[in-house]
Each structure stands twice: as C-alpha cells, then as structure tokens.
Motif scaffolding. Sequence first.
Motif, PDB file in Angstrom:
ATOM      1  N   ASN A 280      -1.740  -5.254 -30.029  1.00 24.26           N
ATOM      2  CA  ASN A 280      -1.884  -6.659 -29.620  1.00 24.26           C
ATOM      3  C   ASN A 280      -2.847  -7.466 -30.487  1.00 24.26           C
ATOM      4  N   ASN A 281      -3.108  -6.996 -31.686  1.00 25.52           N
ATOM      5  CA  ASN A 281      -3.980  -7.696 -32.620  1.00 25.52           C
ATOM      6  C   ASN A 281      -3.301  -7.811 -33.976  1.00 25.52           C
TER       7      ASN A 281
ATOM      8  N   LYS B 108      -6.534 -11.571 -31.800  1.00 26.01           N
ATOM      9  CA  LYS B 108      -5.503 -11.350 -30.789  1.00 26.01           C
ATOM     10  C   LYS B 108      -4.236 -12.089 -31.201  1.00 26.01           C
TER      11      LYS B 108
ATOM     12  N   ARG C 109      -3.813 -15.525 -29.549  1.00 31.29           N
ATOM     13  CA  ARG C 109      -4.722 -16.528 -30.113  1.00 31.29           C
ATOM     14  C   ARG C 109      -4.220 -17.008 -31.478  1.00 31.29           C
TER      15      ARG C 109
END
Length: 188
Positions: A117-118, A129, A132
């Motif tokens: 998830n990054n 993230k 983001r």
Amino acid sequence: MYQLKRSATLFRQLLQTLKQNYPVEASVIFINREFTLYQAPLDEPIILPTQVNRYLNDLNKFPSKLNDGHRKLAQNLLSLHQTKNPFTSVPEYQYDKLLKGMYCEACKSMLLSVKNNNFVCGKCGGHEKIERAILRSVSEFMVLFPERKITTQSIYEWCSADLSKKTFCRVLKKNYKALGTTRDTYYV
C-alpha cells in the motif's frame, strides 16, 4: 529587511520620476494577531501586531492637510497600478504532450514501485501511501486542467501507475462526491 530597503529605494526613485518630493519612511507591519516574531531586532523598523494601534494613533497625532500635490501623487499612483501580476505567466502546455505518471514527492523521480500500500522510490527510497499519492496527483490534475472532469479513466491515464482502475475508483469514491452513473461518473 533587504526587501524593505529595496522597496523604499524604488519608491523614492518613482517619486523622483514623478517629480514629487515627499519623505519616505519605510516599515514592516505585521497585522496577523496570531503572529509572533521572536528575537526581533530593536534597531529595525518593525511594527508587530500588538503595536499597530499605537503606531496608527501616533501617525494621527501629526497634523496634516491634503493639498493638490497629494491629490496629484494619488492620481499618479492609481494610474500606475497594475492589476495583473506580470510574474504569473504560465507556459503553454497540452495534455497530450505532458509526461504522465506518478513521481516521488521527495526527489521527483519517476522510479516508483508498489510495496504494501505504499509507493517506494527507487532513487531515494522515499515512501508514500498510495492513496495520498493519488490524491496529490488528482489535485495537480485539477490545477492543470480545471476544464476536464475527474473520472476514474482520466486519473488512471494521468497517473499511469502500476495499479488497477479499481484502486483509482476506490480512492476517488472515498474522497470525492460521485456524480452521474456507470461510464458517465465523474467526481467533484
């Protein structure tokens, strides 16, 4: 303080050009009541928020009469006023000619890979993230292309990342209001 001195000098030069002979006293005035300037130099013309009222009262104590010279100066200054900032010119750009893709927020490299998830930068090792990073790209898309609708497809193309369309759709649904149905859905 250099900017203040420069501004005062330029204003004096302008007055000379306009053939107006008035004294110029320059000060930096901070008006935000929540602003604090620690270790302010005492020998500089700085007016802090708590000093503004006293400063204005002191100015009003000096008797003054406006004459035709003052009115002429005011007219000259108004005629020289520029409403458009000459330093805000934006270069021409077209959607098709721009490089699309996600980039590292820290070093601006396009060498990103997905891990847990990054996004991880292959150049500087920075982490961000996925959600983001997508939202950052959506913001940039809206600034660059305010006339375009934000759709899953448009953001998917703009980001050009190794992610599924479902990921983009999920992020958009979570953070924006969906309008329209099925293929015509866009976000605001």
